[in-house]
Design an enzyme around this catalytic site. Structure first.
Site, PDB file in Angstrom:
ATOM      1  CB  SER A  15      -4.906 -21.193  20.796  1.00 50.04           C
ATOM      2  OG  SER A  15      -5.981 -20.326  21.031  1.00 50.04           O
ATOM      3  CD  GLU A  72       1.744 -17.362  26.105  1.00 49.85           C
ATOM      4  OE1 GLU A  72       1.948 -18.336  26.867  1.00 49.85           O
ATOM      5  OE2 GLU A  72       2.462 -17.119  25.136  1.00 49.85           O
ATOM      6  CE1 TYR A 108      -4.958 -13.638  28.362  1.00 59.01           C
ATOM      7  CE2 TYR A 108      -3.631 -15.380  27.383  1.00 59.01           C
ATOM      8  CZ  TYR A 108      -4.328 -14.191  27.263  1.00 59.01           C
ATOM      9  OH  TYR A 108      -4.385 -13.548  26.054  1.00 59.01           O
ATOM     10  NE  ARG A 167       1.056 -21.922  24.572  1.00 55.04           N
ATOM     11  CZ  ARG A 167       0.691 -20.865  23.848  1.00 55.04           C
ATOM     12  NH1 ARG A 167      -0.585 -20.660  23.562  1.00 55.04           N
ATOM     13  NH2 ARG A 167       1.599 -20.044  23.379  1.00 55.04           N
ATOM     14  CG  HIS A 187      -0.409 -11.468  26.695  1.00 50.32           C
ATOM     15  ND1 HIS A 187       0.172 -11.851  25.510  1.00 50.32           N
ATOM     16  CD2 HIS A 187      -1.492 -12.262  26.843  1.00 50.32           C
ATOM     17  CE1 HIS A 187      -0.542 -12.817  24.967  1.00 50.32           C
ATOM     18  NE2 HIS A 187      -1.550 -13.096  25.764  1.00 50.32           N
ATOM     19  NE  ARG A 244       6.270  -4.443  27.524  1.00 51.99           N
ATOM     20  CZ  ARG A 244       5.392  -4.057  26.601  1.00 51.99           C
ATOM     21  NH1 ARG A 244       5.494  -2.897  26.031  1.00 51.99           N
ATOM     22  NH2 ARG A 244       4.403  -4.847  26.229  1.00 51.99           N
ATOM     23  CD  GLN A 259       2.681  -4.801   8.695  1.00 53.61           C
ATOM     24  OE1 GLN A 259       3.804  -5.196   8.455  1.00 53.61           O
ATOM     25  NE2 GLN A 259       2.021  -4.041   7.857  1.00 53.61           N
TER      26      GLN A 259
HETATM   27  P1  FAD Z   1       6.023  -1.093  -4.818  1.00 53.00           P
HETATM   28  O1  FAD Z   1       6.542  -1.989  -3.777  1.00 53.00           O
HETATM   29  O2  FAD Z   1       6.541   0.283  -4.894  1.00 53.00           O
HETATM   30  O3  FAD Z   1       6.234  -1.803  -6.223  1.00 53.00           O
HETATM   31  C1  FAD Z   1       6.036  -1.157  -7.438  1.00 53.00           C
HETATM   32  C2  FAD Z   1       6.828  -1.863  -8.524  1.00 53.00           C
HETATM   33  O4  FAD Z   1       6.428  -1.338  -9.779  1.00 53.00           O
HETATM   34  C3  FAD Z   1       8.324  -1.664  -8.448  1.00 53.00           C
HETATM   35  O5  FAD Z   1       8.968  -2.923  -8.486  1.00 53.00           O
HETATM   36  C4  FAD Z   1       8.664  -0.807  -9.651  1.00 53.00           C
HETATM   37  O6  FAD Z   1       9.941  -1.082 -10.185  1.00 53.00           O
HETATM   38  C5  FAD Z   1       7.572  -1.220 -10.632  1.00 53.00           C
HETATM   39  N1  FAD Z   1       7.243  -0.239 -11.660  1.00 53.00           N
HETATM   40  C6  FAD Z   1       6.950   1.075 -11.507  1.00 53.00           C
HETATM   41  N2  FAD Z   1       6.633   1.620 -12.710  1.00 53.00           N
HETATM   42  C7  FAD Z   1       6.730   0.626 -13.632  1.00 53.00           C
HETATM   43  C8  FAD Z   1       6.530   0.565 -15.032  1.00 53.00           C
HETATM   44  N3  FAD Z   1       6.122   1.612 -15.741  1.00 53.00           N
HETATM   45  N4  FAD Z   1       6.738  -0.608 -15.657  1.00 53.00           N
HETATM   46  C9  FAD Z   1       7.138  -1.697 -14.971  1.00 53.00           C
HETATM   47  N5  FAD Z   1       7.337  -1.696 -13.644  1.00 53.00           N
HETATM   48  C10 FAD Z   1       7.141  -0.547 -12.983  1.00 53.00           C
HETATM   49  N6  FAD Z   1       5.169  -2.737   4.586  1.00 53.00           N
HETATM   50  C11 FAD Z   1       4.606  -3.491   5.500  1.00 53.00           C
HETATM   51  O7  FAD Z   1       3.452  -3.856   5.347  1.00 53.00           O
HETATM   52  N7  FAD Z   1       5.288  -3.912   6.592  1.00 53.00           N
HETATM   53  C12 FAD Z   1       6.562  -3.559   6.801  1.00 53.00           C
HETATM   54  O8  FAD Z   1       7.147  -3.949   7.808  1.00 53.00           O
HETATM   55  C13 FAD Z   1       7.194  -2.751   5.853  1.00 53.00           C
HETATM   56  N8  FAD Z   1       8.462  -2.374   6.025  1.00 53.00           N
HETATM   57  C14 FAD Z   1       9.053  -1.617   5.088  1.00 53.00           C
HETATM   58  C15 FAD Z   1      10.370  -1.268   5.265  1.00 53.00           C
HETATM   59  C16 FAD Z   1      11.025  -0.539   4.300  1.00 53.00           C
HETATM   60  C17 FAD Z   1      12.452  -0.159   4.513  1.00 53.00           C
HETATM   61  C18 FAD Z   1      10.333  -0.147   3.120  1.00 53.00           C
HETATM   62  C19 FAD Z   1      11.036   0.613   2.056  1.00 53.00           C
HETATM   63  C20 FAD Z   1       9.015  -0.488   2.942  1.00 53.00           C
HETATM   64  C21 FAD Z   1       8.356  -1.208   3.929  1.00 53.00           C
HETATM   65  N9  FAD Z   1       7.022  -1.565   3.817  1.00 53.00           N
HETATM   66  C22 FAD Z   1       6.448  -2.348   4.745  1.00 53.00           C
HETATM   67  C23 FAD Z   1       6.183  -1.007   2.737  1.00 53.00           C
HETATM   68  C24 FAD Z   1       5.909  -1.977   1.606  1.00 53.00           C
HETATM   69  O9  FAD Z   1       7.106  -2.493   1.101  1.00 53.00           O
HETATM   70  C25 FAD Z   1       5.103  -1.244   0.548  1.00 53.00           C
HETATM   71  O10 FAD Z   1       3.903  -0.781   1.110  1.00 53.00           O
HETATM   72  C26 FAD Z   1       4.767  -2.132  -0.636  1.00 53.00           C
HETATM   73  O11 FAD Z   1       5.947  -2.607  -1.226  1.00 53.00           O
HETATM   74  C27 FAD Z   1       3.959  -1.383  -1.671  1.00 53.00           C
HETATM   75  O12 FAD Z   1       3.646  -2.270  -2.706  1.00 53.00           O
HETATM   76  P2  FAD Z   1       3.257  -1.826  -4.182  1.00 53.00           P
HETATM   77  O13 FAD Z   1       3.191  -3.075  -4.954  1.00 53.00           O
HETATM   78  O14 FAD Z   1       2.067  -0.967  -4.135  1.00 53.00           O
HETATM   79  O15 FAD Z   1       4.439  -0.918  -4.695  1.00 53.00           O
HETATM   80  P1  NAP Z   2       5.307   7.542   6.980  1.00 48.22           P
HETATM   81  O1  NAP Z   2       4.981   6.623   8.085  1.00 48.22           O
HETATM   82  O2  NAP Z   2       4.225   8.322   6.367  1.00 48.22           O
HETATM   83  O3  NAP Z   2       6.423   8.517   7.536  1.00 48.22           O
HETATM   84  C1  NAP Z   2       6.985   9.536   6.810  1.00 48.22           C
HETATM   85  C2  NAP Z   2       7.756  10.474   7.731  1.00 48.22           C
HETATM   86  O4  NAP Z   2       8.224  11.564   6.989  1.00 48.22           O
HETATM   87  C3  NAP Z   2       6.969  11.035   8.857  1.00 48.22           C
HETATM   88  O5  NAP Z   2       7.827  11.168   9.992  1.00 48.22           O
HETATM   89  C4  NAP Z   2       6.539  12.408   8.361  1.00 48.22           C
HETATM   90  O6  NAP Z   2       6.249  13.059   9.529  1.00 48.22           O
HETATM   91  C5  NAP Z   2       7.731  12.807   7.503  1.00 48.22           C
HETATM   92  N1  NAP Z   2       7.432  13.635   6.332  1.00 48.22           N
HETATM   93  C6  NAP Z   2       6.421  13.473   5.452  1.00 48.22           C
HETATM   94  N2  NAP Z   2       6.491  14.408   4.472  1.00 48.22           N
HETATM   95  C7  NAP Z   2       7.582  15.165   4.728  1.00 48.22           C
HETATM   96  C8  NAP Z   2       8.186  16.276   4.091  1.00 48.22           C
HETATM   97  N3  NAP Z   2       7.674  16.811   2.982  1.00 48.22           N
HETATM   98  N4  NAP Z   2       9.280  16.816   4.637  1.00 48.22           N
HETATM   99  C9  NAP Z   2       9.803  16.295   5.766  1.00 48.22           C
HETATM  100  N5  NAP Z   2       9.264  15.241   6.407  1.00 48.22           N
HETATM  101  C10 NAP Z   2       8.180  14.683   5.917  1.00 48.22           C
HETATM  102  O7  NAP Z   2       5.988   6.765   5.808  1.00 48.22           O
HETATM  103  P2  NAP Z   2       7.247   5.826   5.732  1.00 48.22           P
HETATM  104  O8  NAP Z   2       8.043   5.803   6.974  1.00 48.22           O
HETATM  105  O9  NAP Z   2       7.900   6.234   4.477  1.00 48.22           O
HETATM  106  O10 NAP Z   2       6.625   4.410   5.557  1.00 48.22           O
HETATM  107  C11 NAP Z   2       5.849   4.117   4.409  1.00 48.22           C
HETATM  108  C12 NAP Z   2       4.873   3.038   4.698  1.00 48.22           C
HETATM  109  O11 NAP Z   2       5.553   1.797   4.863  1.00 48.22           O
HETATM  110  C13 NAP Z   2       4.145   3.332   5.995  1.00 48.22           C
HETATM  111  O12 NAP Z   2       2.862   3.858   5.742  1.00 48.22           O
HETATM  112  C14 NAP Z   2       4.111   2.008   6.690  1.00 48.22           C
HETATM  113  O13 NAP Z   2       2.783   1.515   6.752  1.00 48.22           O
HETATM  114  C15 NAP Z   2       4.967   1.071   5.879  1.00 48.22           C
HETATM  115  N6  NAP Z   2       5.940   0.528   6.813  1.00 48.22           N
HETATM  116  C16 NAP Z   2       5.511  -0.278   7.792  1.00 48.22           C
HETATM  117  C17 NAP Z   2       6.397  -0.776   8.703  1.00 48.22           C
HETATM  118  C18 NAP Z   2       5.936  -1.696   9.784  1.00 48.22           C
HETATM  119  O14 NAP Z   2       6.736  -2.124  10.597  1.00 48.22           O
HETATM  120  N7  NAP Z   2       4.692  -2.059   9.841  1.00 48.22           N
HETATM  121  C19 NAP Z   2       7.723  -0.445   8.639  1.00 48.22           C
HETATM  122  C20 NAP Z   2       8.141   0.393   7.619  1.00 48.22           C
HETATM  123  C21 NAP Z   2       7.234   0.886   6.719  1.00 48.22           C
HETATM  124  P3  NAP Z   2       6.377  14.620   9.861  1.00 48.22           P
HETATM  125  O15 NAP Z   2       5.531  15.224   8.800  1.00 48.22           O
HETATM  126  O16 NAP Z   2       5.881  14.826  11.225  1.00 48.22           O
HETATM  127  O17 NAP Z   2       7.818  14.916   9.784  1.00 48.22           O
HETATM  128 FE1  SF4 Z   3       2.088 -13.919   9.877  1.00 43.88          FE
HETATM  129 FE2  SF4 Z   3       1.971 -11.285   9.385  1.00 43.88          FE
HETATM  130 FE3  SF4 Z   3       0.183 -12.985   8.367  1.00 43.88          FE
HETATM  131 FE4  SF4 Z   3       0.151 -12.427  10.975  1.00 43.88          FE
HETATM  132  S1  SF4 Z   3      -0.230 -11.006   9.314  1.00 43.88           S
HETATM  133  S2  SF4 Z   3      -0.051 -14.426  10.027  1.00 43.88           S
HETATM  134  S3  SF4 Z   3       2.307 -12.298  11.369  1.00 43.88           S
HETATM  135  S4  SF4 Z   3       2.360 -12.905   7.898  1.00 43.88           S
END
Ligand code: FAD
Ligand code: NAP
Ligand code: SF4
Length: 679
Positions: free
Chosen positions: A26, A166, A168, A216, A254, A257, A346
């Site tokens: 569910s 859960e 409920y 359940r 729910h 923790r 998400q």
């Molecule tokens: P990107 O992932 O940046 O991909 C762009 C691609 O384009 C790259 O492979 C690059 O090499 C290629 N490229 C660039 N220019 C060119 C060119 N001229 N020719 C050919 N190739 C090129 N998101 C979530 O939703 N949930 C999470 O839990 C989450 N955790 C994250 C944790 C970490 C540590 C990081 C780093 C990111 C996380 N994200 C998460 C964010 C997520 O990965 C990004 O939002 C997502 O990858 C963005 O997708 P994109 O395709 O727009 O760009």
């Molecule tokens: P973010 O959430 O926008 O955080 C960036 C951090 O850097 C913030 O703490 C920001 O806050 C700081 N910052 C921004 N500009 C700065 C500057 N010029 N100088 C110093 N500090 C600066 O982005 P992110 O952590 O890079 O993550 C990128 C995206 O990946 C997010 O939007 C998120 O959706 C996705 N993501 C998701 C998950 C998930 O679990 N769902 C996990 C990882 C990533 P301050 O300005 O207050 O310092």
């Molecule tokens: Fe699974 Fe994430 Fe899709 Fe929810 S959003 S069904 S947790 S992959």
């Protein structure tokens, strides 16, 4: 013989047979709550039935107003409402599927002023204090469950699931923490368990013998004063005797923790509890089939659980948002083509908490089947996609599947983009499944993948359309001294290009800052891949030794001294996911990470980071560190846009290339899919 012969074997329930051992658990999608969504729900369930799920369970429907999750939540209490379910049951049956309706009474979790409970005790997760029920009130609730089950049968359902776990309503009667009654419904466990037993007995009486009745049952409450294992067994025996066809597993209230379904929970991390129940029932000669659940997302895991004798059936919920054809693909021996649920929450659970319709990060069509249509292209175009991150991958596959000739350019030597870095985080190992899935899908769709090829305005000449998915690059802030050798970006750290010492300052506390902290804390030893360590860390115990399965958490000593900083005031972590943020905050707390807001990064020195605090730049101090990791957000990569437009090439920006702020893979994959669907 199939590699999943146990999973795919039919399950004989006596009066009916399920075609396999897979239950779609569910899930509340939000579609249940409006009459306007019947057609959407029918299409959503029909697609899963066509995908060969053995038995589908709907999202929860309240049996009456008192049981609502929130005001005007989906309710089944009248014949008129039952008639509106007919298109849903008909659509599932037309696809050869079976479907049961979940009866969900929220009790004190109800987000409305009419909530009722055994005792007047507020839950920590709802602002409303429930009304304590009179004995007549309890009888009325039981009658509502019975009527709801009868109406479900009238509506064409093959059965019902009585939600007893859960935390409920029913679960609230079972625990002394929430049931302080002194009448025949409280006190001794025999009294506290009367409610579920009466509900099951009377529902069975009312619906007859040939209707599926799933109960359940909360196997692990994971809250203080949870049920003892003897009590759980006593209830399971009584529920079987009262007429349950199947017993499903519930793990954790729910308000618990302890994470129970997040991606950092080990795969099948609670199957051992179902096994404990099943073994005990079989020892008593009770043959009621039991269902296990929680963090099972791939066929080999599901098959292994059955092989271990942990269950007779496997419940998966979110995996069917991610891929409607999951069972069919397993049957055809093509697990590599499954779009795996990465348990991120998400787009499903987070959406529901934000009052939005649920969907799926890796499958934006989920619960939007009638809105996001992927139809054959009217004319074949030559399409270039630039960048093989989540946005480009979704776009390239969708466009090719529609019949376009697609070339995907990727500058690096592998696909995935930033998602590859995400998969390096302990507890995010599942993200590699998405990359595997796209690898297969690109091949199956016939996309011409050009790795190690940077697209330029020159090599994009001659395409009818270009989708620019060139993503993001880490933002480099302007901190004096940031060019020193002990300063690195999160990308340099996670790609393995650079390593760090024992004292680390993380600059920036968004999702990536938190992820980097966990990466450095776990230092190559992921709790998710070590079930015993994970249980010790969170304090999950054998319920036979600790009531409710709860014991004192014993996190390992932190491997590093970490400081996590942000510029805005307040404690870091407020922007993390609704249903998972608390897990990340708890991880860092257990790792003794110092977290501070209001930082001004004055300068980086060889000794560390010099900061002052607040608008008045007070209290200057040096935070000593071996390394400083920059997690300061991202900037879009779109330098190709202008030359392409100048050359008259039609270009559409998607994902991070379009907008880096608040970008996540959910937005990237959805935009990629939508842009390709519109080509
Ligand atoms: P990107 O992932 O940046 O991909 C762009 C691609 O384009 C790259 O492979 C690059 O090499 C290629 N490229 C660039 N220019 C060119 C060119 N001229 N020719 C050919 N190739 C090129 N998101 C979530 O939703 N949930 C999470 O839990 C989450 N955790 C994250 C944790 C970490 C540590 C990081 C780093 C990111 C996380 N994200 C998460 C964010 C997520 O990965 C990004 O939002 C997502 O990858 C963005 O997708 P994109 O395709 O727009 O760009
Ligand atoms: P973010 O959430 O926008 O955080 C960036 C951090 O850097 C913030 O703490 C920001 O806050 C700081 N910052 C921004 N500009 C700065 C500057 N010029 N100088 C110093 N500090 C600066 O982005 P992110 O952590 O890079 O993550 C990128 C995206 O990946 C997010 O939007 C998120 O959706 C996705 N993501 C998701 C998950 C998930 O679990 N769902 C996990 C990882 C990533 P301050 O300005 O207050 O310092
Ligand atoms: Fe699974 Fe994430 Fe899709 Fe929810 S959003 S069904 S947790 S992959």
């Amino acid at each position: 013989m199939s590699a999943y012969s146990r999973l795919l074997a039919p399950l004989d329930l006596g009066f009916t047979q399920l075609r396999n051992r897979v239950l779609m658990g569910s899930m509340h999608t939000g579609l249940e709550d409006s009459k306007a969504h019947t057609e959407r729900l029918a299409a959503y369930f029909a697609e899963r039935a066509r995908g060969e799920v053995g038995l589908i369970v709907t999202g929860g429907y309240a049996p009456n107003v008192a049981g609502w999750t929130k005001p005007f939540a989906g309710t089944l209490s009248t014949r008129g409402a039952a008639a509106r379910h007919k298109p849903i049951t008909d659509a599932v049956h037309a696809e050869g599927g079976k479907i049961a309706l979940q009866i969900l009474h929220t009790g004190r979790y109800g987000y409305h002023p009419f909530a009722v409970a055994p005792s007047r005790i507020k839950s920590p997760i709802s602002p409303f204090t429930p009304w304590a029920l009179s004995e007549r009130g309890i009888e009325r609730q039981i009658a509502a469950f019975v009527r709801c089950a009868q109406l479900a049968r009238e509506a064409g359902y093959d059965g019902v699931e009585v939600m007893g776990s859960e935390g409920y309503f029913i679960n609230q009667f079972l625990s002394l923490a929430t049931n302080r009654r002194e009448d025949g419904w409280g006190g001794a466990y025999e009294n506290r368990m009367r409610l579920p037993v009466e509900i099951v007995r009377r529902v069975r009486e009312a619906v007859g013998p040939d209707f599926i009745l799933i109960y359940r049952l909360s196997l692990l409450d994971l809250v203080p004063q949870g049920q003892s294992w003897d009590e759980v067994l006593q209830l399971a025996r009584a529920i079987s005797k009262a007429g349950a066809t199947l017993i499903n597993s519930g793990i954790g209230w729910h308000e618990a923790r302890i994470p129970t379904i997040a991606t950092s929970v080990p795969r099948a991390g609670f199957a051992w509890v179902t096994k404990k129940l099943r073994d005990a029932l079989r020892a008593d000669g009770i043959e009621t089939p039991v269902i296990t659940s929680n963090r099972i997302n791939m066929p080999e895991t599901a098959e292994q659980v059955l092989m271990d004798g942990a269950a007779d059936m496997v419940s998966m919920a979110r995996p069917f948002l991610a891929d409607a054809d999951w069972v069919k693909k397993a049957r055809l021996g093509r697990p590599e083509s499954i779009n795996t649920c990465i348990a991120c929450n998400q787009a499903c659970l987070d959406h529901v908490f934000e009052q939005k319709i649920a969907t799926c990060l890796v499958n934006p069509r989920a619960a939007h089947e009638t809105l996001l249509r992927i139809d054959p292209a009217p004319a074949r175009k030559k399409v270039a996609v630039v960048g093989a991150g989540p946005a480009g991958l979704a776009a390239a596959c969708t466009a090719a599947e529609r019949g376009h000739a697609v070339t995907l350019f990727e500058a690096s030597s592998s696909i995935g983009g930033q998602f590859k870095l995400a998969s390096k985080i302990p507890g995010k190992e599942e993200f590699t499944e998405t990359i595997r899935y796209f690898t297969h899908r690109l091949w199956a769709a016939g996309v011409d993948l050009q790795l190690d090829t940077r697209a330029t305005a020159e090599n994009l000449q001659g395409f009818d359309a270009v989708l620019l998915a060139s993503g993001v690059t880490p933002r480099i802030p302007k901190i004096p001294g940031q060019e020193l050798p002990h300063v690195l970006s999160y990308a340099e750290l996670l790609s393995g290009a650079k390593t760090v010492g024992e004292r680390v300052v993380i600059v920036g506390a968004g999702g990536i800052g938190f992820d980097v902290a966990e990466y450095l804390l776990e230092a190559g030893h992921s709790l998710t891949l070590d079930e015993a360590a994970w249980r010790r860390h969170w304090g999950v115990a054998d319920p036979a030794e600790h009531a409710g399965g709860l014991t004192k958490p014993q996190p390992a000593a932190p491997r590093r001294k970490l400081t996590l900083l942000q510029r805005k005031s307040g404690r870091p972590g407020s922007t993390l996911g609704k249903t998972t943020g608390w897990i990340h905050r708890a991880m860092l707390k257990m790792g003794h990470v110092e977290q501070r807001g209001g930082a001004n990064y004055e300068r980086i020195t060889p000794e560390g980071l010099f900061v002052t605090w607040g608008e008045k730049r007070e209290g200057g101090e040096l935070i000593e560190a071996d390394h400083i990791v920059l997690c300061t957000g991202q900037e879009p990569v779109r330098e190709l846009e202008a030359p392409l437009r100048a050359a008259g090439i039609a270009v559409t920006l998607i994902g991070g290339a379009l907008e880096a702020g608040e970008l996540d893979a959910k937005r990237a994959i959805r935009q990629g899919t939508e842009a390709a669907a519109a080509l």
